[in-house]
Design an enzyme around this catalytic site. Structure first.
Site: not given
Ligand code: ZN
Ligand code: ZN
Ligand code: ZN
Ligand code: ZN
Ligand code: ZN
Ligand code: ZN
Lengths: 152, 446
Positions: A84, A91-93
Site C-alpha cells: 500500500h 500511501i493508499c490508506a
C-alpha cells in the site's frame, strides 16, 4: 492557519513531546505546516531494524480535513516496500482519505502506519506502482485511491 | 491570541489546572467551547468543531453515524457549567496580566478591566491598538485640524478616523443593509448588523459569482463556436443533398434490398427529409424552402438533373443477340428509387456489358478486315505476276529490236525501262506501289 488547527497542533505537539508512542519520534515540527516523524516497527516484522520517516502536511482545515501524509523518500529515508506504499512515498490508506475523522491525530496516524507495516506479509510494491508514480499528483490527497483492502 | 473581539468562539484559553479528559472536545483537543451534544449518539463537541466537521462530512466523527446540523444541540447545563467554571489565566498573561478567573468571566475581564487588553484608538484616528493602561498617554502628532463636517475648530480625539458626525452607511450596504447614520455609531451597528455574520458568506458568494460569470462567458464563446461549426456543417449537408439529389434518402430507406428495386417502381420508397418532398420528382421548380436557391437555380438544376424518365435501357436487358443491328438499342430508364450504390452497381453492370459488346464487335471487325486483306493480297499477287510476265515480254521484245546492244542490256534497270516507256508508265502509274517490290510480310501480317 485556522485557529482550531493551530491550537490543536500545538496541543498535539505538546503531548508528543511529553510522551511519544513506542517506535515513534519527532524529527522536525518547527511550524504548524509540516512535521516529520520517524517510525519503527516494534517486534517481529519484515521491517525489523528499519526506520522510516512520515511527513505530515497540515492545512487550515485540520483536523476537520485529513493531513497529507507520505513516507519520506530521500537520501536519508526510503519509503517502505509495502503493497500500500508507492515508491514515491504515497500511501493508499483509507484513514488518510475517506475514512479520516477529526478525532484522529498525528500519533494515531503513526500508530496505524506502524500496524500496517507490522501486519505486512510480503515485501512488494503496489501492482500499479510504476504507472502511478509516473502520473502521481504532488499531493496524495489529490489521488482517488481505491481501498481494496479493509485491513488498513 | 491578542483578540479584541468579544466573540468567545475565537478566544483561546489557558487553563490553570489539568482539565478532566471527559471535558475535552476530541476534535480540537481542548475543553469544550460552547459544548454541543448530538441527539442521535450523545457525543459532545465544541459547537464550532462539530459544525465545521459536519460541513465537510455529515457524520459523527466518533462513531461515523450519519449526522446533520439539526441533530446537534447545546449540551446539558451541567456540562456547560463545568466548562464555564474552569479556571483560566488571562489571555494576556504573556504581556504581564496575572489575572485568573472562571472561564466565563474572562470575557468581562478583557472587555472592562484587563490593563493589557489592546484597544483601538479611542479617537479612531490611527490604526494602532493601545493597551488599556497606555490609553491616557496615547496621542497623535496632528491633533489640531478643523473638521469640515461639524465645524469643530480643533477636533478632539473623537475625530481620529473621521468625523463622528459624518453620515456613513453600513459597509454591508451592497448586500442590502439600509443603515445609515453617524460614523461614530457604525461599530455599534456592525455588532448588531444582520449582515455582519454573513460577511464570509458574501465574500464566498461573490467569488463564486465571478467564477460562474467567467465560466458562463467561456461557455457562451464555445456555444458560438459550435453554432458556427453547425451552420457550416448544415451548409455542407445541404450541398451534399443537392449533389446526391434523387438518391438522398434517410438511412432507414436507403437500406432496402437493391435487387428488388425495379427500374420502374414508383418513388414511394423515398422519404424526403423534414417530411416535405425536398426534391420533387415531378416538378422542376426549385423548392420554396430551398435555403440555397441562388446556388441551384432552375436552369442549372435542369442541366444537372435532367428530367428523370429518359427512355433508357440497359444493354444487358436486351436479348444477347449480337447479330442484331445495334441501331435499335433501347435503354431502360435510370433507377432513381434504389440506393446510389445500387444505381452505381447497375451502371457498372451496363458498362461491363457494353465493354463486352464493344470487344465482340471489334473482334468481328478484325476478322472481316483480315478476310478482306487476304483477298486483296491474293489479287495483288495475281496482278504482280501478270506485270512480271508483261515485263519479261517487253524485255524480250526490246532485246529483239536492238541486236547491237546485247552487252549492256543485261544491266538495264527495269524501272528505267518503264519510265522510259510512255505506254507502260501510263499503265503502271495508277499502281505506284507496284513499281517497287511488294513486301510479302505486310500481307501475312493481316
Ligand atoms: Zn457520535
Ligand atoms: Zn472542539
Ligand atoms: Zn488580564
Ligand atoms: Zn490613535
Ligand atoms: Zn467632525
Ligand atoms: Zn449593517
Amino acid at each position: 492557519m485556522g485557529s482550531i488547527a493551530t491550537r490543536r497542533l500545538a496541543k498535539e505537539l505538546r503531548e508528543l513531546s511529553l510522551e511519544c508512542p513506542t517506535g515513534i519520534k519527532i524529527l522536525s515540527a518547527n511550524d504548524f505546516h509540516t512535521w516529520r516523524l520517524s517510525i519503527e516497527v516494534m517486534g517481529d516484522s519484515l521491517y525489523q531494524g528499519q526506520v522510516f520517516a512520515l511527513q505530515f502536511i497540515f492545512d487550515a482545515q485540520y483536523p476537520i480535513a485529513s493531513p497529507e501524509v507520505t513516507f519520506v523518500s530521500d537520501e536519508h529515508y526510503k519509503a517502505p516496500i509495502h503493497p500500500h506504499v508507492y515508491s514515491n512515498g504515497h500511501i493508499c490508506a483509507s484513514i488518510l482519505g475517506t475514512e479520516w475523522s477529526p478525532i484522529l491525530s498525528v500519533a494515531a496516524v503513526c500508530v496505524t502506519m506502524q500496524s500496517m507495516l507490522a501486519s505486512c506479509k510480503k515485501l512488494e510494491r503496489p501492482p500499479d506502482n510504476d504507472r502511478y508514480v509516473r502520473h502521481a499528483p504532488k499531493s496524495p490527497k489529490n489521488t482517488r485511491f481505491v481501498y481494496d483492502d479493509d485491513t488498513v | 491570541m491578542t483578540s479584541s473581539s468579544s466573540s468567545s468562539f475565537s478566544l483561546s484559553y489557558s487553563y490553570v489546572e489539568a482539565v478532566n479528559p471527559n471535558l475535552l472536545c476530541c476534535i480540537c483537543r481542548t475543553p469544550f467551547n460552547v459544548p454541543a451534544t448530538t441527539k442521535s449518539c450523545s457525543h459532545t463537541f465544541c459547537w464550532e468543531c462539530i459544525c465545521s466537521a459536519i460541513a465537510v462530512l455529515p457524520q459523527c466523527p466518533i462513531d461515523r453515524s450519519p449526522l446533520s446540523l439539526e441533530d446537534v444541540s447545546l449540551a446539558s447545563p451541567i456540562v456547560r457549567h463545568m466548562v464555564s467554571e474552569l479556571p483560566v489565566y488571562c489571555t494576556h498573561r504573556s504581556l504581564g496580566c496575572d489575572h485568573q478567573c472562571e472561564r466565563q468571566l474572562l470575557e468581562h475581564h478583557l472587555k472592562d478591566e484587563c490593563l493589557y487588553e489592546p484597544l483601538p484608538c479611542p479617537e479612531r484616528k490611527c490604526d494602532q491598538f493601545i493597551k488599556r493602561k497606555d490609553l491616557k498617554s496615547h496621542s497623535h502628532p496632528d491633533d489640531h485640524q478643523s473638521c469640515t463636517t461639524c465645524d469643530l475648530k480643533f477636533p478632539d480625539a473623537s475625530h481620529a478616523s473621521g468625523c463622528p458626525d459624518a453620515q456613513v452607511s453600513c459597509e454591508h450596504q451592497p448586500h442590502g443593509c439600509r443603515w445609515t447614520g453617524r460614523q461614530a455609531d457604525r461599530p455599534d451597528h456592525l455588532e448588531r448588523c444582520p449582515y455582519e455574520p454573513l460577511k464570509e458568506f458574501f465574500l464566498m458568494n461573490s467569488k463564486r459569482i465571478t467564477a460562474l460569470e467567467a465560466e458562463n462567458q467561456r461557455l457562451k464563446d464555445r456555444l458560438e463556436e459550435l453554432a458556427f461549426v453547425f451552420d457550416r456543417s448544415r451548409h455542407d449537408v445541404h450541398a451534399m443533398k443537392y449533389l446526391l439529389h434523387p438518391w438522398f434518402k434517410l438511412p432507414a430507406n436507403a437500406s432496402h434490398n437493391p435487387t428488388t428495386s425495379s427500374s420502374t417502381s414508383s418513388p414511394t420508397g423515398t422519404m424526403p427529409l423534414n417530411g416535405t418532398d425536398f426534391f420533387p420528382h415531378s416538378s422542376s421548380q426549385p423548392d420554396e424552402h430551398d435555403p440555397f436557391p441562388e446556388i441551384f437555380e432552375g436552369e442549372t438544376q435542369h442541366t444537372l438533373f435532367p428530367p428523370h424518365r429518359i427512355p433508357f435501357q440497359y444493354p444487358h436487358l436486351l436479348p444477347p443477340d449480337h447479330t442484331a443491328p445495334p441501331t435499335s438499342i433501347s435503354v431502360a430508364p435510370l433507377d432513381l428509387d434504389g440506393t446510389l450504390e445500387h444505381t452505381f452497381t447497375s451502371l457498372r453492370d451496363s458498362v461491363v456489358v457494353l465493354a463486352k459488346t464493344v470487344e465482340h464487335t471489334g473482334r468481328r471487325h478484325d476478322i472481316a478486315l483480315t478476310t478482306e486483306n487476304v483477298r486483296v493480297a491474293e489479287e495483288l499477287a495475281g496482278v504482280k505476276a501478270a506485270v512480271r510476265g508483261i515485263r519479261q515480254q517487253v524485255h524480250r521484245i526490246m532485246m529483239e529490236r536492238v541486236p547491237g546492244n546485247e552487252m549492256g542490256d543485261k544491266r538495264m534497270d527495269p524501272d528505267m525501262m518503264v519510265s522510259g516507256n510512255p505506254y507502260l508508265r501510263s499503265v503502271l502509274g495508277s499502281y505506284p506501289a507496284l513499281t517497287k517490290s511488294i513486301p510479302t510480310t505486310s500481307v501475312t501480317k493481316l
